[in-house]
Design a protein around this motif. Sequence first.
Motif, PDB file in Angstrom:
ATOM      1  N   CYS A 358     -16.402 -27.306  -4.968  1.00 32.57           N
ATOM      2  CA  CYS A 358     -14.944 -27.280  -4.697  1.00 32.57           C
ATOM      3  C   CYS A 358     -14.867 -26.818  -3.482  1.00 32.57           C
ATOM      4  CB  CYS A 358     -14.139 -26.012  -5.666  1.00 32.57           C
ATOM      5  SG  CYS A 358     -12.630 -25.555  -5.598  1.00 32.57           S
ATOM      6  N   TRP A 359     -14.177 -27.215  -2.518  1.00 32.88           N
ATOM      7  CA  TRP A 359     -14.068 -26.729  -1.112  1.00 32.88           C
ATOM      8  C   TRP A 359     -13.178 -25.462  -1.051  1.00 32.88           C
ATOM      9  CZ3 TRP A 359     -16.345 -28.303   3.191  1.00 32.88           C
ATOM     10  CH2 TRP A 359     -17.272 -29.669   2.930  1.00 32.88           C
ATOM     11  N   ALA A 360     -12.473 -25.191  -1.835  1.00 30.55           N
ATOM     12  CA  ALA A 360     -11.598 -24.140  -1.847  1.00 30.55           C
ATOM     13  C   ALA A 360     -12.682 -22.774  -2.103  1.00 30.55           C
ATOM     14  CB  ALA A 360     -10.644 -23.851  -2.835  1.00 30.55           C
ATOM     15  N   LEU A 361     -13.879 -22.862  -2.890  1.00 32.25           N
ATOM     16  CA  LEU A 361     -14.603 -21.832  -3.361  1.00 32.25           C
ATOM     17  C   LEU A 361     -15.651 -21.898  -2.031  1.00 32.25           C
ATOM     18  CD1 LEU A 361     -15.193 -22.577  -7.091  1.00 32.25           C
ATOM     19  CD2 LEU A 361     -13.825 -20.753  -6.031  1.00 32.25           C
ATOM     20  N   ARG A 362     -15.861 -22.970  -1.469  1.00 37.86           N
ATOM     21  CA  ARG A 362     -16.907 -22.900  -0.226  1.00 37.86           C
ATOM     22  C   ARG A 362     -16.325 -22.377   0.768  1.00 37.86           C
ATOM     23  NH1 ARG A 362     -19.194 -28.929  -0.266  1.00 37.86           N
ATOM     24  NH2 ARG A 362     -20.355 -28.182   1.656  1.00 37.86           N
TER      25      ARG A 362
END
Length: 607
Positions: A358-362
């Motif tokens: 997940c790019w939001a978490l990264r």
Amino acid sequence: MLSSLSARIAAIGLVVLIALASLAGLLVDASRQTSQSFEWAGHSAEVIETTEAALGDLREAESGQRGFIITRNPAYARSFAERVESSARNIAVAVRQTADNPLQHARAREIATLMAQRAVFLRQPLVLARRGDFAGAVAIVASGRGRELMDAISVRATGFLDEERALQTSRQDAADRRLAGGRRLAIIGAVVVALLVVGSFALLIRGIRRPLATMMRAMTALGGGEQDARIEGRMGSEEFDRLARGYNAMAERLRTAVADRADSERQLQTANAELHRNSETLRERGSVIELLGGMSHRMQAARTDDELAQIIKVFVPRVLPNLPGALYAHNNSRNCLVPIASWGGTAVAAEGFAPERCWALRRGQSHSVAEAGRDIVCGHVGADELYHCEPLLAGGEVIGVLYLRGRIEDENRFRMAVLTENIASALVNHRLQRSLREQTIRDPLTGLFNRRYMEETLKLEIARAARAGTPLSLVMCDIDHFKRFNDEFGHDAGDAVLQHVAAEMRGRFRDGDVVCRFGGEEFTIIAPGTTADALAGRVEIVRRAIAELSVRHGSRSLGSTSMSFGIATWSEPMARDGSTLIQAADVALYQSKREGRNRATISLVAA
């Protein structure tokens, strides 16, 4: 001379104040003199009253003396001394009261002297009579000396009292005259002050009415549409002159304002429309906040993960309508995002996904694809899907992610921001409550349920078995020769044995069975829905597995171990609190011990 209206009012007020002060001073002086006159009249009355009281006491003393001498009855002479003392005390008061009047003071002192002589003369026959010499006492009384003294006292007292009454009368007349004069002064002064006030205010009103009428005419003309209506000339006072100048300036500004009215109306309409939009936005946000408040209260009260998921499924679609999605949270190892809840027909994988997908978490911030091919797509989302991922932050730590399928419009961003904040707070609180509850019901060494939880659960299972008529069995067991591990290898080795045995028992019994550490090396298993005979086979499997354990502590082998078991089934005659069932299983356990250990025994207590 006084060009200012306020100065005129101040001058009128000063004149009225001076007049009132003068009148008040005259009235106060008249009142003081009247009060003094009444005080002097009262003083004369007190002198008269005190003197008459002294004479009356002396006469009563004389009457008591004669009654005793004539009748020889001692009762007549009992109050003699008291009356003589009261007479002397009263005449002494009268002497002090007349100190301001030399003539009356001399008379009072003379009367006091005669009364003292009379008192001495009255005591002589009384003393003889009390000794029994009544003839001698009668002789003294008959001599007439006492009568002469009393006549002298009466003559001087009459003159003294007549003079004091005359003084009282004159003082009372003076007080009445001064009181009448005060009334006349008050009436005349009030009339004068009233005329002064009325005349002053009449002049003041006359000076206000003319300029006020001029201003009213100009204002009426301006209100009627005459934009050139102005006030000309002097108004008679500085205040009205300033008002006239202010009116003229206002009329000029009004002419300018009328010229710009069309532009102002357009600006007002624009501002009104903006205000209406803001009001609608605030109303909508208020309803969202109220809805989120209800959601937050319910999430704070949730006790299980299922309850929390149900609340999210119900409320999130109401806060963000027409936006399917799912909520993911970190597992305990923080190596996977597992689904908590989903809505709007969103299909989610039960195993979840790794955080790096997940790019939001990264990135630690929002990530969305509002148009296909315009941004990188998260690994847990379909290739051509429009979506939004919002990380859940609590205390600067990422605890999960909110996944929404579709495009997030501007009006929904406020809702989403408040929603994620509430959900993150609720998740942290839920995990904290669950952790605290686990700490209160779990044994910290073995991870099994503790004795307190076992006792509470046993009561509930007995009540459930009694209602449903289903069997309920209990296993009591402990490690054989456990003291050997502590004595030979130390307490850390004993703890290692307990942990290995607990892990073996936790993996061998059913999910519905409640495995507890009863205390020390002793364990308890609550097995709902099964009898002792059916449970014995499962216990035998556990017994063999534990007997095959080879526990190591560090680099040393602790050797093999074994356990003894006692099994009992609950029946109606047993106590509902579980104490009888525990006792029956404990008796069976000790029977296993006596018969050589490393075995299981079923209780023979009748079911």
